[in-house]
Design a protein around this motif. Structure first.
Motif, PDB file in Angstrom:
ATOM      1  N   LEU A   9       6.438   0.139  -2.562  1.00 37.76           N
ATOM      2  CA  LEU A   9       5.743  -1.141  -2.567  1.00 37.76           C
ATOM      3  C   LEU A   9       4.785  -1.238  -3.749  1.00 37.76           C
ATOM      4  N   THR A  10       4.585  -2.458  -4.223  1.00 38.49           N
ATOM      5  CA  THR A  10       3.566  -2.695  -5.240  1.00 38.49           C
ATOM      6  C   THR A  10       2.185  -2.613  -4.587  1.00 38.49           C
ATOM      7  N   PRO A  11       1.109  -2.464  -5.377  1.00 36.32           N
ATOM      8  CA  PRO A  11      -0.239  -2.434  -4.773  1.00 36.32           C
ATOM      9  C   PRO A  11      -0.522  -3.657  -3.904  1.00 36.32           C
ATOM     10  N   ARG A  12      -0.108  -4.850  -4.352  1.00 35.88           N
ATOM     11  CA  ARG A  12      -0.355  -6.048  -3.556  1.00 35.88           C
ATOM     12  C   ARG A  12       0.455  -6.018  -2.264  1.00 35.88           C
ATOM     13  N   GLU A  13       1.704  -5.585  -2.331  1.00 37.76           N
ATOM     14  CA  GLU A  13       2.530  -5.494  -1.120  1.00 37.76           C
ATOM     15  C   GLU A  13       1.939  -4.474  -0.143  1.00 37.76           C
ATOM     16  N   HIS A  14       1.371  -3.411  -0.687  1.00 27.65           N
ATOM     17  CA  HIS A  14       0.738  -2.403   0.175  1.00 27.65           C
ATOM     18  C   HIS A  14      -0.476  -3.001   0.877  1.00 27.65           C
ATOM     19  N   GLU A  15      -1.246  -3.832   0.167  1.00 27.49           N
ATOM     20  CA  GLU A  15      -2.377  -4.518   0.793  1.00 27.49           C
ATOM     21  C   GLU A  15      -1.896  -5.412   1.933  1.00 27.49           C
ATOM     22  N   VAL A  16      -0.825  -6.145   1.674  1.00 23.72           N
ATOM     23  CA  VAL A  16      -0.266  -7.031   2.704  1.00 23.72           C
ATOM     24  C   VAL A  16       0.194  -6.211   3.906  1.00 23.72           C
ATOM     25  N   LEU A  17       0.834  -5.070   3.651  1.00 24.75           N
ATOM     26  CA  LEU A  17       1.300  -4.223   4.747  1.00 24.75           C
ATOM     27  C   LEU A  17       0.118  -3.719   5.573  1.00 24.75           C
ATOM     28  N   GLY A  35      -1.836 -12.244  11.064  1.00 19.25           N
ATOM     29  CA  GLY A  35      -0.726 -13.138  10.782  1.00 19.25           C
ATOM     30  C   GLY A  35      -0.829 -13.661   9.364  1.00 19.25           C
ATOM     31  N   ARG A  36       0.140 -14.491   8.982  1.00 18.81           N
ATOM     32  CA  ARG A  36       0.241 -14.931   7.590  1.00 18.81           C
ATOM     33  C   ARG A  36      -1.020 -15.664   7.114  1.00 18.81           C
ATOM     34  N   LYS A  37      -1.551 -16.574   7.921  1.00 14.41           N
ATOM     35  CA  LYS A  37      -2.708 -17.355   7.485  1.00 14.41           C
ATOM     36  C   LYS A  37      -3.934 -16.472   7.276  1.00 14.41           C
ATOM     37  N   ASP A  38      -4.137 -15.524   8.156  1.00 11.20           N
ATOM     38  CA  ASP A  38      -5.296 -14.641   8.007  1.00 11.20           C
ATOM     39  C   ASP A  38      -5.128 -13.702   6.814  1.00 11.20           C
ATOM     40  N   VAL A  39      -3.895 -13.256   6.558  1.00  8.77           N
ATOM     41  CA  VAL A  39      -3.655 -12.434   5.370  1.00  8.77           C
ATOM     42  C   VAL A  39      -3.963 -13.252   4.124  1.00  8.77           C
ATOM     43  N   HIS A  47       2.219 -19.457   1.261  1.00 10.98           N
ATOM     44  CA  HIS A  47       3.579 -19.321   0.701  1.00 10.98           C
ATOM     45  C   HIS A  47       3.722 -17.993  -0.045  1.00 10.98           C
ATOM     46  N   THR A  48       2.679 -17.643  -0.830  1.00  8.73           N
ATOM     47  CA  THR A  48       2.729 -16.369  -1.568  1.00  8.73           C
ATOM     48  C   THR A  48       2.742 -15.192  -0.594  1.00  8.73           C
ATOM     49  N   VAL A  49       1.935 -15.268   0.466  1.00  8.72           N
ATOM     50  CA  VAL A  49       1.912 -14.197   1.465  1.00  8.72           C
ATOM     51  C   VAL A  49       3.276 -14.066   2.131  1.00  8.72           C
ATOM     52  N   ARG A  50       3.900 -15.199   2.423  1.00  8.50           N
ATOM     53  CA  ARG A  50       5.234 -15.149   3.034  1.00  8.50           C
ATOM     54  C   ARG A  50       6.204 -14.414   2.122  1.00  8.50           C
ATOM     55  N   THR A  51       6.131 -14.697   0.823  1.00 10.21           N
ATOM     56  CA  THR A  51       7.008 -14.008  -0.133  1.00 10.21           C
ATOM     57  C   THR A  51       6.730 -12.511  -0.136  1.00 10.21           C
ATOM     58  N   HIS A  52       5.439 -12.143  -0.149  1.00 10.46           N
ATOM     59  CA  HIS A  52       5.094 -10.718  -0.132  1.00 10.46           C
ATOM     60  C   HIS A  52       5.606 -10.056   1.151  1.00 10.46           C
ATOM     61  N   GLN A  97       8.146 -10.934   2.999  1.00 13.27           N
ATOM     62  CA  GLN A  97       9.598 -10.801   2.910  1.00 13.27           C
ATOM     63  C   GLN A  97       9.979  -9.632   2.007  1.00 13.27           C
ATOM     64  N   ASN A  98       9.242  -9.468   0.909  1.00 15.38           N
ATOM     65  CA  ASN A  98       9.505  -8.340   0.011  1.00 15.38           C
ATOM     66  C   ASN A  98       9.225  -7.005   0.705  1.00 15.38           C
ATOM     67  N   VAL A  99       8.141  -6.966   1.484  1.00 11.45           N
ATOM     68  CA  VAL A  99       7.799  -5.749   2.218  1.00 11.45           C
ATOM     69  C   VAL A  99       8.922  -5.385   3.184  1.00 11.45           C
ATOM     70  N   LEU A 100       9.391  -6.365   3.950  1.00 10.23           N
ATOM     71  CA  LEU A 100      10.467  -6.101   4.910  1.00 10.23           C
ATOM     72  C   LEU A 100      11.715  -5.613   4.194  1.00 10.23           C
ATOM     73  N   GLY A 101      12.033  -6.253   3.059  1.00 11.50           N
ATOM     74  CA  GLY A 101      13.231  -5.856   2.324  1.00 11.50           C
ATOM     75  C   GLY A 101      13.140  -4.448   1.782  1.00 11.50           C
ATOM     76  N   LYS A 102      12.000  -4.099   1.195  1.00 12.63           N
ATOM     77  CA  LYS A 102      11.850  -2.765   0.618  1.00 12.63           C
ATOM     78  C   LYS A 102      11.812  -1.681   1.693  1.00 12.63           C
ATOM     79  N   LEU A 103      11.268  -2.032   2.871  1.00  8.60           N
ATOM     80  CA  LEU A 103      11.210  -1.054   3.954  1.00  8.60           C
ATOM     81  C   LEU A 103      12.530  -0.986   4.725  1.00  8.60           C
ATOM     82  N   GLY A 104      13.415  -1.945   4.478  1.00  7.00           N
ATOM     83  CA  GLY A 104      14.715  -1.932   5.142  1.00  7.00           C
ATOM     84  C   GLY A 104      14.651  -2.293   6.609  1.00  7.00           C
ATOM     85  N   VAL A 105      13.724  -3.190   6.970  1.00  6.14           N
ATOM     86  CA  VAL A 105      13.585  -3.609   8.365  1.00  6.14           C
ATOM     87  C   VAL A 105      13.697  -5.131   8.435  1.00  6.14           C
ATOM     88  N   HIS A 106      13.828  -5.637   9.658  1.00  6.42           N
ATOM     89  CA  HIS A 106      14.084  -7.063   9.826  1.00  6.42           C
ATOM     90  C   HIS A 106      12.983  -7.786  10.590  1.00  6.42           C
TER      91      HIS A 106
END
Length: 256
Positions: free
Chosen positions: A180-188, A196-200, A209-214, A216-225
């Motif tokens: 994960l990127t540093p920002r994605e790690h923060e989101v995780l 939830g998304r709004k509080d993040v 919208h940006t948080v939603r993208t992050h 989705q990227n986190v889920l994809g990189k971790l291989g989970v759904h």
């Protein structure tokens, strides 16, 4: 004579009182009993405040199992599921943090390599059958005070297998988190904290919208759904939750 202070924690009153009475007959053992995890925590805190800390906790592996079964399943809203605070193994983990000098031994109705491994990972020093002899239990109590770890011989192979698998899962999870990127790690970390998304978005000064993208990227990189699966993997990897202010905690608690 050095006396051993023991706390029996079991929600089956007859068993707890019988075991406490048997232990109290030993000349070097002082024993008390508690019927739940919260009651045990209060006993530990009170004893510590009075300068007479307990040495060993004997904890029912199935402590509060019936109550735990009644808790409804959490909806997948982005909030992390609460820990099973009434469970005996969860109590062991809490004691390790709050009272690191206290040794814990789990009392079990049946052999279960997976739960025994979880107990050891949580900080237990022993796992013994509830129907073991008093002499065996006393040997375990005295042994854990000498920094020994006690398991029934029949469980050793299964527990070692479980611990080896757990280490592999943790290593695999750590490698995925490292992608994960540093920002994605923060989101995780925010996800692990139950936001939830709004509080993040509010916490990280990002748009939803940006948080939603992050996310989705986190889920994809971790291989989970799902968010819950991502949180479970993060916990295996040792990812710590983001520290929350009181107002954020209150809002995130309303998500469940």
């Amino acid at each position: 004579m050095v006396r051993i202070r023991v706390l029996v924690v079991d929600d089956h009153r007859i068993f707890a009182e019988s075991l406490a009475a048997a232990l109290a007959a030993e000349p070097d053992v002082d024993v008390s009993a508690a019927g739940s995890g919260p009651a045990a925590s209060r006993c530990l805190e009170r004893a510590a405040a009075e300068g007479r800390r307990f040495d060993v906790l004997l904890v029912d592996a199935d402590l509060g199992a019936a109550a735990g079964a009644a808790v409804p399943a959490q909806r997948e809203t982005g909030a992390a599921p609460p820990p099973p605070v009434s469970d005996g193994i969860a109590l062991v983990a809490g004691v390790r943090v709050a009272h690191p000098g206290v040794r814990t031994v789990v009392l079990a109705e049946r052999d279960d390599p997976r739960r025994a491994a979880l107990a050891l990972q949580a900080g237990a020093s022993g796992w013994v059958a509830k129907d073991c002899s008093l002499s065996r239990l006393l040997a375990v109590v005295r042994g854990v005070l000498r920094e020994e770890t006690h398991l029934p011989p029949a469980l050793l192979t299964g527990v070692l297998r479980e611990l080896t698998a757990a280490r592999k899962h943790r290593s695999d999870s750590e490698r995925l988190v490292e992608s994960l990127t540093p920002r994605e790690h923060e989101v995780l970390r925010c996800m692990v904290a139950g936001l939830g998304r709004k509080d993040v978005a509010a916490r990280l000064f990002l748009s939803p919208h940006t948080v939603r993208t992050h996310m989705q990227n986190v889920l994809g990189k971790l291989g989970v759904h799902s968010t819950l699966a991502a949180v479970a993997l993060a916990r295996r990897a040792g990812v710590r939750p983001a520290e929350l202010s009181g107002d954020v905690v209150e809002r995130s608690g309303q998500l469940a």
